[in-house]
Design a protein around this motif. Structure first.
Motif, PDB file in Angstrom:
ATOM      1  N   LEU A  21      52.243  45.865  42.285  1.00  0.00           N
ATOM      2  CA  LEU A  21      51.287  46.329  42.973  1.00  0.00           C
ATOM      3  C   LEU A  21      50.108  45.224  43.314  1.00  0.00           C
ATOM      4  O   LEU A  21      49.615  45.247  44.199  1.00  0.00           O
ATOM      5  N   SER A  22      49.254  44.770  42.303  1.00  0.00           N
ATOM      6  CA  SER A  22      48.534  43.974  42.201  1.00  0.00           C
ATOM      7  C   SER A  22      48.671  42.760  43.017  1.00  0.00           C
ATOM      8  O   SER A  22      48.032  42.149  43.980  1.00  0.00           O
ATOM      9  N   VAL A  23      50.030  42.059  43.002  1.00  0.00           N
ATOM     10  CA  VAL A  23      50.365  40.909  43.675  1.00  0.00           C
ATOM     11  C   VAL A  23      50.344  41.438  45.225  1.00  0.00           C
ATOM     12  O   VAL A  23      49.755  40.672  46.257  1.00  0.00           O
ATOM     13  N   SER A  24      50.931  42.517  45.698  1.00  0.00           N
ATOM     14  CA  SER A  24      51.012  43.038  47.108  1.00  0.00           C
ATOM     15  C   SER A  24      49.575  43.147  47.685  1.00  0.00           C
ATOM     16  O   SER A  24      49.001  42.464  48.567  1.00  0.00           O
ATOM     17  N   TYR A  25      48.472  43.559  46.771  1.00  0.00           N
ATOM     18  CA  TYR A  25      47.331  43.648  47.102  1.00  0.00           C
ATOM     19  C   TYR A  25      46.419  42.426  47.425  1.00  0.00           C
ATOM     20  O   TYR A  25      45.760  42.231  48.277  1.00  0.00           O
ATOM     21  N   PHE A  26      46.445  41.753  46.293  1.00  0.00           N
ATOM     22  CA  PHE A  26      45.882  40.295  46.481  1.00  0.00           C
ATOM     23  C   PHE A  26      46.394  39.686  47.480  1.00  0.00           C
ATOM     24  O   PHE A  26      45.636  38.823  48.302  1.00  0.00           O
ATOM     25  N   LYS A  27      47.606  39.579  47.759  1.00  0.00           N
ATOM     26  CA  LYS A  27      48.265  38.666  48.691  1.00  0.00           C
ATOM     27  C   LYS A  27      47.785  38.990  50.079  1.00  0.00           C
ATOM     28  O   LYS A  27      47.513  38.271  51.130  1.00  0.00           O
ATOM     29  N   ALA A  28      47.724  40.359  50.530  1.00  0.00           N
ATOM     30  CA  ALA A  28      47.092  41.139  51.695  1.00  0.00           C
ATOM     31  C   ALA A  28      45.754  40.677  51.885  1.00  0.00           C
ATOM     32  O   ALA A  28      45.570  40.119  52.904  1.00  0.00           O
ATOM     33  N   TYR A 109      35.233  36.089  36.030  1.00  0.00           N
ATOM     34  CA  TYR A 109      36.175  37.003  36.027  1.00  0.00           C
ATOM     35  C   TYR A 109      35.846  38.286  36.962  1.00  0.00           C
ATOM     36  O   TYR A 109      34.790  38.551  37.136  1.00  0.00           O
ATOM     37  N   ILE A 110      36.917  38.967  37.453  1.00  0.00           N
ATOM     38  CA  ILE A 110      36.723  40.198  38.023  1.00  0.00           C
ATOM     39  C   ILE A 110      37.613  41.452  37.270  1.00  0.00           C
ATOM     40  O   ILE A 110      38.496  41.073  36.569  1.00  0.00           O
ATOM     41  N   THR A 111      36.875  42.682  37.436  1.00  0.00           N
ATOM     42  CA  THR A 111      37.502  43.621  36.963  1.00  0.00           C
ATOM     43  C   THR A 111      38.321  44.498  37.672  1.00  0.00           C
ATOM     44  O   THR A 111      37.754  44.845  38.814  1.00  0.00           O
ATOM     45  N   LYS A 112      39.700  44.617  37.208  1.00  0.00           N
ATOM     46  CA  LYS A 112      40.620  45.619  38.407  1.00  0.00           C
ATOM     47  C   LYS A 112      40.231  46.999  38.170  1.00  0.00           C
ATOM     48  O   LYS A 112      39.895  47.476  36.847  1.00  0.00           O
ATOM     49  N   PRO A 113      40.400  47.996  38.828  1.00  0.00           N
ATOM     50  CA  PRO A 113      40.562  47.580  40.554  1.00  0.00           C
ATOM     51  C   PRO A 113      39.472  46.775  40.869  1.00  0.00           C
ATOM     52  O   PRO A 113      38.410  47.111  40.758  1.00  0.00           O
ATOM     53  N   VAL A 114      39.578  45.962  41.859  1.00  0.00           N
ATOM     54  CA  VAL A 114      38.706  45.195  42.524  1.00  0.00           C
ATOM     55  C   VAL A 114      38.633  45.295  44.000  1.00  0.00           C
ATOM     56  O   VAL A 114      39.837  45.562  44.712  1.00  0.00           O
ATOM     57  N   SER A 115      37.563  45.761  44.575  1.00  0.00           N
ATOM     58  CA  SER A 115      37.493  45.828  46.192  1.00  0.00           C
ATOM     59  C   SER A 115      37.523  44.452  46.879  1.00  0.00           C
ATOM     60  O   SER A 115      37.391  43.448  46.509  1.00  0.00           O
TER      61      SER A 115
END
Length: 127
Positions: A21-28, A109-115
């Motif tokens: 799910l994170s992969v899909s989000y970041f890629k998009a 670093y960023i904390t998930k969930p990230v906008s």
């Protein structure tokens, strides 16, 4: 005449992430801004991709991954590449994590969930 809204590549980002799910989000998000995204799902592959792709602009790496953690992978990457921006992503930002993450060689670093906005601001800060 305007023929295409596709931007030229804004850079090549290595996404080291094992959560689909994170992969899909970041890629998009990243693709929509013109970034080319290379994906790996473990720390061993992340190190190898950095070693074999000198054209990478930035690495966005999850801390908790199989085979080799993001922290271990970052330390190994820093042993042969000190210039490439490394951004850690974590769902578990606890006291002391910041020091461990930055001490391993990550630039930030960023904390998930990230906008979307926070992700793009962070990436563009290093590119």
């Amino acid at each position: 005449m305007h023929t295409s809204t596709r931007k030229k590549s804004s850079g090549i980002i290595l996404l080291a992430e094992d959560d689909k799910l994170s992969v899909s989000y970041f890629k998009a998000v990243l693709s929509s801004e013109g970034f080319d995204v290379i994906h790996v799902d473990n720390g061993i592959d992340a190190v190898e991709k950095v070693r074999s792709n000198p054209e990478l602009s930035l690495v966005l790496m999850d801390i908790k991954m199989p085979q080799k953690s993001g922290v271990e992978a970052a330390r190994e990457i820093r042993s042969f590449n000190t210039a490439l921006p490394l951004i850690a992503q974590t769902a578990f930002a606890l006291a002391g994590d910041k020091e461990t993450i930055l001490g391993a060689g990550f630039n930030a670093y960023i904390t998930k969930p990230v906008s979307r906005e926070d992700l793009l601001d962070m990436v563009k800060r290093f590119l």
